[in-house]
Design a protein around this motif. Structure first.
Motif, PDB file in Angstrom:
ATOM      1  N   LYS A 220       0.828  -1.212   0.000  1.00  0.00           N
ATOM      2  CA  LYS A 220       0.000   0.000   0.000  1.00  0.00           C
ATOM      3  C   LYS A 220       0.856   1.253   0.000  1.00  0.00           C
ATOM      4  CE  LYS A 220      -3.989  -2.298   1.476  1.00  0.00           C
ATOM      5  NZ  LYS A 220      -5.008  -2.632   2.409  1.00  0.00           N
ATOM      6  N   TRP A 221       1.973   1.163   0.678  1.00  0.00           N
ATOM      7  CA  TRP A 221       2.886   2.307   0.713  1.00  0.00           C
ATOM      8  C   TRP A 221       3.313   2.676  -0.710  1.00  0.00           C
ATOM      9  CZ3 TRP A 221       4.500   6.092   3.725  1.00  0.00           C
ATOM     10  CH2 TRP A 221       5.741   6.705   3.486  1.00  0.00           C
ATOM     11  N   TYR A 222       3.696   1.667  -1.500  1.00  0.00           N
ATOM     12  CA  TYR A 222       4.111   1.944  -2.872  1.00  0.00           C
ATOM     13  C   TYR A 222       2.961   2.535  -3.686  1.00  0.00           C
ATOM     14  CZ  TYR A 222       8.790  -0.039  -2.870  1.00  0.00           C
ATOM     15  OH  TYR A 222      10.108  -0.250  -2.662  1.00  0.00           O
TER      16      TYR A 222
ATOM     17  N   TRP B 227      -4.301  13.024  -5.047  1.00  0.00           N
ATOM     18  CA  TRP B 227      -4.532  12.840  -3.611  1.00  0.00           C
ATOM     19  C   TRP B 227      -5.794  12.062  -3.336  1.00  0.00           C
ATOM     20  CZ3 TRP B 227      -1.295  13.579   0.266  1.00  0.00           C
ATOM     21  CH2 TRP B 227      -0.117  14.276  -0.032  1.00  0.00           C
TER      22      TRP B 227
ATOM     23  N   ILE C 291       0.381   4.192  -2.616  1.00  0.00           N
ATOM     24  CA  ILE C 291       0.087   5.561  -2.187  1.00  0.00           C
ATOM     25  C   ILE C 291       1.139   6.516  -2.754  1.00  0.00           C
ATOM     26  CG2 ILE C 291       0.073   7.072  -0.169  1.00  0.00           C
ATOM     27  CD1 ILE C 291      -1.351   4.822   1.317  1.00  0.00           C
ATOM     28  N   LEU C 292       2.402   6.106  -2.685  1.00  0.00           N
ATOM     29  CA  LEU C 292       3.449   6.955  -3.267  1.00  0.00           C
ATOM     30  C   LEU C 292       3.196   7.154  -4.754  1.00  0.00           C
ATOM     31  CD1 LEU C 292       6.843   5.840  -1.664  1.00  0.00           C
ATOM     32  CD2 LEU C 292       5.286   7.637  -0.960  1.00  0.00           C
TER      33      LEU C 292
ATOM     34  N   ILE D 220       0.452   9.689  -5.147  1.00  0.00           N
ATOM     35  CA  ILE D 220       0.886  11.053  -4.822  1.00  0.00           C
ATOM     36  C   ILE D 220       1.817  11.585  -5.914  1.00  0.00           C
ATOM     37  CG2 ILE D 220       2.125  12.475  -3.145  1.00  0.00           C
ATOM     38  CD1 ILE D 220       1.209  10.632  -0.972  1.00  0.00           C
ATOM     39  N   GLU D 221       2.632  10.668  -6.448  1.00  0.00           N
ATOM     40  CA  GLU D 221       3.559  11.053  -7.505  1.00  0.00           C
ATOM     41  C   GLU D 221       2.804  11.684  -8.676  1.00  0.00           C
ATOM     42  OE1 GLU D 221       7.389   8.524  -8.520  1.00  0.00           O
ATOM     43  OE2 GLU D 221       5.675   7.903  -9.714  1.00  0.00           O
TER      44      GLU D 221
END
Lengths: 492, 483
Positions: A400-402, A413, A404-405, A408-409
């Protein structure tokens, strides 16, 4: 010598082992044989992965016929990674299967189960290693037909209905796939994937190519149950034998996603960038719909296996979301989630299968107070559930971190918000299980007992994996990053 | 091995032992107490190094590129760890009295989760970067959930839902987004004096980031993220006392202070003018929560709303954005901890001895339970900020900072809330000692002695720390960069 034949052995060993297994009429013998083969397949996959990581992609010519005329087995980072996932899950599930299946199936059917399982394994591995689009179809049929049988063997009669539904939709999916491949063959005259990628840019009339891609994408989407093509999945996973459900939930859909990545990025990526065909928009739209709607549906399920199956549909949304992002970070998230969700959902299905062993069908009501009877099983469900939600420190968080990044990239949002909102829905449905198991009083006469160690240990291996791969990502995120890099066509 | 890791392992080891001693309650309770003392013993060894300017750290463990698990001790973390570990000893003593006095069921899991929660609290205190902080923050939410739902009745289940959804929801959506944003903007999640996003984000973005942190860290209970705290009052009182007046809620404001100081940067925030709204949100929470507290008849709920109000004092103090105000914020974390735990101890003692939970039932109880009610009065005075209590010291710093900065809104909030604090605490003390007791068919005295000893200790500490605030003050001044 033998080392150089590893790609062929990866498929041939389980494929040839399957008919032998059918001849072994003693259930225990058949089980031992299938387990042995599963572990051998894992060893082969691990050897292949190390080889790919050290010396680069492997190209193996079947019968030494030169591609593109002969069939080429082509293994790069991502396919080697998938091989390890598929064989790893198989190797973990098999020790579990013996007791679990003995309770669910009549003894005379057990050898057939193991035969079908080996065929399914061979099919999935074949889909992964082959570098030939038509050969993919052949292995897809092997994997699909055997999985229809596996599902139909489920203990309740509803399994037949579920298998039938899957049979119809799965066949449509495979047919769409082969129609799409037909279009590509018509226009390029080749079936070799690498060759296709080279020839596509030279084709002037683009319409048949795009139609072909559309058929392939929809066909594969049916196979991996992209929302809203997921209708076969909840029934199939809910009524299949527990061991089969865990194995297929963790592997079958993942391999279909892998094939989609192949076509989107390896075959079409260069000549037909995804954004030109509005694929990211469609893909992100469907993924988001799946992540939210399937999670909401999961909340309202009383049958726990159905709940987990719908949760799978939502989680597949995460994977396809990363594809839609069409960036290295997003794609890394997709690939790593293939793996992380595989072990997480595998663990959950194994644990719930253990509860099913004593209570029959597993509903929220039947879970009341079960934590006191089965503390280790429930503790495993809690931990795997945290990974499903994506609590930091678990495998689910990494993917999920990837993603989300990646969102955002792009400056999206709202998308980052959707990703976490879906996690919150997972809190709700996992919360229902935990509330019932830990906080509700047990009904009188409940006789649940902890499942035998032969089932508990495999399940807990995956549970520990959920935490391990949340803290040490050398094997997962690192390789996924390399695979994403290669898929996007940048030099490794 | 680092003393920090050892300090976190001690309660985990204790938890295992406690679980194994399920069948020997006396030994089990003893182990709890010994574990708490041992943890405090380890934590206190770290003090000299921090006071002399050292920043003990562990080797980083890389989870993903840029995401590292790492413990680094700085003054605020030291202060928080000292508060949590010292009060755990007293609270363990109190728990033993409470759990036995009320014949609570499932005492073993209670002590197990309590010990794990303390380990997670230390993880938050020692966190050396945002990722580590976030990790232990989530763990603390999850391991306190079984404590909130300890009673397992419908009310507890409903409260547990509110608790999980607000805390996990807030952190997974807003807090995580903020962490990801910092990561994308700077590639760096470390805590650096002066802030890491200084000069990277525009004023508007900085303000937005601050908002994500303040509301995402639901444990700080800034309105409207406060609803979980009154809900959590269904837990046994020792949980309300140590976790929901000290460890969990302080983890929230601690994180906010730490992030404002080390990620956003005080000077950065004040020069961008992006944090002015924070004073109004925090000030609003202080006043609103006090007004709600005034209307609560349930004693624990009144205390919970008082906690919400007092937590926002810390945020309010930070929002003044001067070194002096940061000293005030850090001291208030400590001051409120000692005062509020005393008040909760008293509430639990009243419940155990007299089975009373409502403010309106407390007429004349001071004569039956003099120790308890005197301690309650001391805690109440500390909440109001009257000398000779520790609450006066922190309030003094906040007021001086606001005055020096000509921050009249903050001053007005403090004056008004002091009056409100007096208005909702003093009638209780008044009723307890001066109103005649109604005829009570079940005469009772004080609660079991471990509880009385515990609440006397924390009340005494509240006064002692007024006389000798040397250690917390030194740590707070170091945090603010004051000599």
């Amino acid at each position: 010598m033998t080392l150089q034949h590893l790609p062929a052995l990866q498929v041939v060993v389980p494929l040839l082992a399957a008919p032998l297994c059918a001849l072994l009429r003693r259930p225990t013998l058949a089980w031992a044989w299938a387990t042995l083969v599963s572990w051998a397949a894992l060893v082969i996959a691990a050897l292949i992965l190390t080889q790919v990581l050290t010396t680069g992609p492997i190209s193996y010519w079947i019968g030494n016929w030169q591609p593109p005329w002969g069939i080429e087995y082509r293994i790069d980072t991502i396919s080697a990674f998938m091989l390890v996932l598929v064989t790893g899950i198989g190797a973990v599930v098999m020790p579990y299967a013996r007791v679990s299946l003995a309770a669910e199936l009549p003894a005379d059917r057990l050898p057939w189960y193991y035969t079908m399982y080996l065929l399914c394994l061979a099919g999935l591995l074949g889909m992964t290693v082959t570098g030939d689009a038509f050969n993919v179809f052949v292995f897809m049929e092997i994997a699909s037909l055997s999985s229809y049988v596996l599902i139909a063997m489920g203990p309740s009669r509803r399994a037949l209905m579920a298998a039938y539904q899957y049979l119809i939709l799965g066949t449509i999916g495979a047919t769409f796939y082969i129609i799409g491949v037909g279009f590509l063959y018509l226009m390029t005259g080749t079936l070799n994937i690498a060759d296709l990628a080279e020839r596509l840019p030279l084709v002037e009339n683009q319409r048949p190519i795009i139609v072909g891609l559309a058929f392939i994408a929809v066909g594969l989407s049916l196979k991996f149950a992209l929302f809203p093509l997921h209708f076969w999945l909840p029934g199939a996973y809910a009524y299949a034998p527990s061991a089969a459900a865990a194995f297929m939930a963790a592997t079958a859909t993942k391999v279909a996603v892998y094939l989609l990545l192949r076509f989107f990025f390896t075959v079409f990526g260069e000549a037909y960038p995804l954004p030109d065909m509005a694929i990211p928009v469609i893909w992100i739209g469907l993924s988001v719909a799946g992540m939210i709607l399937a999670s909401v549906m999961a909340i309202y399920q009383d049958d726990v296996k159905r709940m987990l199956a719908l949760s799978s549909v939502a989680q597949i949304g995460y994977i396809t979301l990363g594809i839609g992002l069409d960036s290295e970070v997003g794609l890394t998230g997709s690939v790593v989630h293939l793996f992380n969700h595989g072990i997480t959902k595998g663990a959950l299905f194994l644990l719930v299968g253990g509860i099913a062993l004593t209570t029959g069908t597993v509903t929220i009501a039947s879970l009341s107070g079960i934590a006191r009877r089965m503390p280790l099983t429930m503790a495993g469900i809690v931990i795997a559930g945290m990974s499903l939600i994506g609590i930091p420190g678990t495998a689910g968080f990494v993917s999920k971190w990837y993603l989300i990044l990646g969102a955002i990239e792009e400056g999206w949002w709202w998308l980052a918000a959707v990703i976490v909102a879906s996690s919150l829905l997972a809190v709700v449905y996992m919360g229902r299980i935990l509330e019932a198991a830990y906080l509700r009083p047990a009904p009188p006469g409940q006789e649940a007992r902890e499942m035998p160690l032969s089932m508990l240990i495999p399940a807990w291996i995956l549970v520990i994996g959920c935490v391990w791969f949340g803290l040490d990502t050398d094997l997962t995120a690192d390789i996924a990053g390399r695979a994403a890099h290669a898929l996007l066509g940048r030099a490794p | 091995m680092s003393m920090m890791i050892l300090a976190m392992l001690v309660p985990l080891g204790g938890a295992v032992l406690i679980a194994l001693l399920n069948r020997a309650p006396a030994v089990r309770d003893g182990v709890t107490l010994v574990t708490a003392v041992a943890m405090f013993g380890v934590v206190i060894q770290l003090v000299p190094e921090v006071l002399s300017g050292g920043r003990p750290a562990t080797d980083p463990w890389q989870v993903l590129p840029g995401l590292e698990l790492r413990l680094v001790l700085e003054p605020l973390g030291m202060l928080f760890a000292l508060i949590a570990s010292s009060l755990w000893i007293v609270n363990s003593l109190y728990s033993i009295g409470y759990m036995r006095g009320n014949e609570e069921e499932r005492q073993t899991p209670f002590y197990v989760f309590f010990a794990i929660a303390l380990s997670a609290t230390l993880g938050i205190a020692f966190a050396g970067n945002l990722f580590t902080l976030f990790l232990f923050y989530e763990i603390l939410t999850l391991v306190t959930y079984p404590l909130v739902t300890h009673k397992r009745d419908e009310a507890a289940i409903a409260a547990g839902r509110v608790y999980l959804l607000i805390l996990v929801g807030g952190s997974l959506i807003l807090f995580m987004a903020a962490v990801a944003w910092v990561f994308m903007a700077t590639g760096n999640l470390a805590f650096v004096p002066g802030g890491t996003v200084a000069g990277v984000l525009s004023p508007l973005e900085t303000g937005l980031l601050l908002a994500l942190f303040v509301f995402g860290i639901g444990k700080a209970a800034v309105m409207p993220m406060h609803r979980w705290l009154p809900a959590a009052m269904v837990a046994p009182t020792p949980v309300s006392a140590l976790l929901h007046a000290v460890a969990v809620v302080k983890a929230g404001v601690f994180s906010i202070v730490k992030i404002v100081v080390y990620v956003i940067g005080i000077e950065n925030l004040s020069s961008l003018g992006a944090g002015e709204w924070l004073a109004y949100v925090a000030g609003g929470t202080v006043i609103l929560a006090s007004i709600i507290a005034l209307r609560q008849d349930d004693l624990k709920r009144r205390l919970a709303y008082s906690t919400i109000s007092q937590l926002s004092y810390v945020v309010l103090a930070v929002s003044v954005l001067t070194p002096l105000s940061v000293v005030g914020a850090a001291l208030h974390i400590a001051a409120h901890a000692f005062g509020k735990i005393t008040l909760f101890f008293a509430a639990g003692a009243i419940y155990t001895a007299a089975h009373k939970t409502k403010v309106s039932q407390l007429d004349g109880i001071g004569r039956r339970m003099p120790w308890t009610m005197v301690a309650f009065a001391v805690g109440a005075l500390s909440m109001i900020g009257v000398p000779p209590t520790f609450g006066f010291v922190s309030k003094w710093f906040i007021v001086s900072a606001a005055f020096a900065d000509q921050h009249f809104f903050v001053l007005a909030v403090i004056v008004l809330s002091t009056l409100l604090n007096a208005a909702y605490f003093m009638p209780i003390v008044h009723a307890a000692f001066l109103k005649p007791a109604p005829h009570d068919p079940h005469p009772h005295g004080e609660a079991p002695w471990p509880m009385v000893v515990a609440l006397t200790m924390t009340a005494t500490a509240t006064i002692l720390l007024f006389l000798l605030p040397t250690l917390p003050l030194a740590l707070a001044r170091q945090l603010a960069g004051l000599p």
